[in-house]
Design a protein around this motif. Structure first.
Motif, short mmCIF file in Angstrom:
data_model
loop_
_atom_site.label_atom_id
_atom_site.label_comp_id
_atom_site.label_asym_id
_atom_site.label_seq_id
_atom_site.Cartn_x
_atom_site.Cartn_y
_atom_site.Cartn_z
N ASN A 1 39.86 38.04 55.80
CA ASN A 1 39.54 38.90 54.64
C ASN A 1 39.91 40.37 54.85
N VAL A 2 41.19 40.61 55.21
CA VAL A 2 41.69 41.99 55.28
C VAL A 2 41.96 42.46 53.86
N LYS A 3 41.28 43.54 53.46
CA LYS A 3 41.43 44.04 52.09
C LYS A 3 42.63 44.98 52.02
N ALA A 4 43.73 44.45 51.48
CA ALA A 4 44.97 45.22 51.37
C ALA A 4 45.81 44.62 50.25
N ASN A 5 46.73 45.42 49.72
CA ASN A 5 47.58 44.93 48.64
C ASN A 5 48.50 43.81 49.12
N SER A 6 49.05 43.97 50.34
CA SER A 6 49.93 42.95 50.92
C SER A 6 50.03 43.20 52.41
#
Length: 519
Positions: free
Chosen positions: A400-405
């Motif tokens: 669950n790394v919160k990043a756009n891509s």
């Protein structure tokens, strides 16, 4: 006249179409210490960068009122001219310049024709240091000869030299030990008595409860609420609920159905000497074992030797005259380099992710794949970029790394998400043994919980995990067994049933008495 020194109304800030701040409102009373809380990536630092002019007027929507006046800051100098000074988590000090030069960097004390007045610089620097409790410090020594705690106080002295009215501190105690943290917080209380208003961003809720008069909680770029001390419920549990949007009755996820297996990792008679002094022994006759599916903690006071142990085991990254044996899966291994460590399925997550863990100007994909690249993502020296992309995308979703891509630059991520990238980097090397040094330092309670879940997942997969933490509740909550280290020696071993902060300290004190020859 308004009681508020600062009002930020309907602040909205976007990055590439993504709203980092969405209609945020903040009111700060004159002379108070106002805390801002939120999970990593909530928008706290972004809001302060808007206020200080790092993100200039015109790049955001909304209004800033300071002393009732509409302000349009185009850079840091504009905000500093009004008495607003921000101290970022990464200190803005020049390591090779003297203390005095750093206190007045960008704010030089000059004579006529712009010539620096060195006598005035040193005298005024001494005055500023006295205000932060460093009156006996030599202002002529280079800044890099001082510890991080003193450097943080010098940043405050630097702000005072600019005649600060509103001081913003972004995670000021993240790299400090308990004693240094308390000293800094007490300095903030002294500044409050002098009429200086402070805004503090911090994940350490006990510090917020100690020092602040009010706290504004931001979640997902939006203002949730502001709580007043003495009026509202100001407890840690109440603030956490607002931060994460749910009750957190258990901060450490339960690890169920995992029975430790055979011993995977064993260290026998490990001795290490200081890298710069061959006569100074840092670690003496260390013996530890870790089983498959077991999480073992290393507890101890600052400087006990926990990080030195981890780094010396990981390819002899620390120390000299190293002796002893390492066994992985029952077989003795000879690990002399980091490459040897990775080949033998040993991984180490450093306590300093920005210096040793990440390439901050690289993207997520590159950072995740780089340690595993020689073993899994290249053949005859040719990198398979497609395999790297697939693996990075899988781990981005898995933890669950919160990043756009996965092409997003790591330096633009929040601290918690940067830490997840470091963990993914070493998970991709497919280790059997994983040493995690301060795995949740500088991140919020929600991100901490997610990392504890990753630790549980690794344990379930049969990995042997060692967790080093300066937070005793974390070692107690996240581990199955622990070794207590003091002054480079094992002071004792505790089972889960024996865990308590009192028992840890008893072992440390007993070991100290033994060293003093009183037992």
């Amino acid at each position: 006249m308004s009681d508020y020194i600062l009002e930020m109304n309907h602040i909205t800030k976007e990055f590439s179409g993504v709203k980092a701040l969405d209609d945020v409102n903040l009111k700060v009373k004159k002379g108070e210490i106002h805390a801002i809380c939120g999970e990593n990536g909530a928008g706290k630092s972004t809001l302060m960068n808007v206020l200080s002019g790092v993100y200039p007027f015109g790049t955001y929507e909304g209004d800033i009122l300071y002393h009732g006046e509409h302000c349009k800051f185009h850079n840091l100098r504009d905000s500093e001219a009004k008495g607003i000074v921000i101290i970022h988590q990464e200190l803005a000090l020049s390591p090779l310049l003297s203390v005095a030069e750093n206190v007045f960097i960008g704010n030089e004390q000059t004579k006529r024709k712009g010539v620096i007045d060195w006598t005035a610089t040193r005298c005024r620097a001494q005055e500023m240091l006295a205000k932060v409790g460093l009156e006996h410090e030599d202002v002529n020594v280079p800044i890099n000869s001082l510890g991080v705690g003193k450097q943080q106080l010098i940043e405050i002295a630097k702000a005072l030299a600019k005649r600060v009215e509103l001081l913003i501190l972004d995670e000021p105690t993240a790299a400090l030990n308990d004693e240094e943290s308390r000293k800094l917080l007490d300095i903030m209380l002294q500044l409050k008595e002098q009429g200086i208003t402070c805004i503090i961003i911090s994940h350490k809720l006990n510090e917020i409860e100690y020092v602040s008069d009010s706290v504004t909680i931001i979640r997902d770029g939006k203002t949730i609420e502001t709580l007043q001390k003495g009026v509202d419920d100001y407890s840690e549990d109440r603030v956490i609920k607002a931060m994460v949007g749910r009750e957190m009755t258990n901060r450490y996820p339960v690890r169920e159905g995992i029975e430790p297996g055979d011993v995977i990792f064993e260290v026998k008679n490990w001795n290490v000497y200081h890298p710069d002094d061959e006569h100074r022994q840092m670690l003496k006759d260390i013996n530890i074992k870790v089983r498959a599916g077991e999480v073992v903690g290393l507890a101890g006071l600052m400087g006990a030797g926990r990080t030195e142990l981890a780094m010396s085991l990981f390819g002899r990254s620390y120390g000299q005259k190293i002796s002893g044996q390492i066994f992985i899966n029952g077989k003795e291994v000879h690990i002399r380099t980091v490459k040897d460590a990775v080949q033998n399925k040993l991984a180490y997550i450093s306590e300093d992710r920005k210096t040793y863990g990440l390439n901050l100007i690289g993207d997520i994909k590159e950072n995740m794949a780089i340690a595993a690249r020689p073993f899994f993502f290249s053949r005859h020296g040719v990198i398979n970029a497609n395999d790297e992309m697939v693996a990075a995308q899988e781990y981005k979703e898995r933890i669950n790394v919160k990043a756009n891509s996965v092409n997003q630059v790591v330096g633009s991520l929040s601290g918690g998400n940067q830490q997840k990238v470091v963990i993914a980097k070493w998970m991709l090397t497919q280790p059997d043994v994983l040493i995690m040094d301060e795995p949740t330092r500088g991140i919020d309670v929600g991100a901490k919980y997610e990392i504890y879940c990753v630790i549980n997942e690794l344990a379930k997969a049969g990995k042997a995990i060692i967790v080093i933490s300066s937070e005793m509740p974390e070692v107690i909550g996240a581990c199955d067994r622990m070794y207590v280290i003091n002054e480079g020696e094992i002071a004792g071993e505790l089972t889960k049933e024996e865990f308590s902060q009192e028992r840890i300290m008893q072992l440390i004190m007993a070991h100290m008495r033994k060293d003093d020859g009183n037992e």
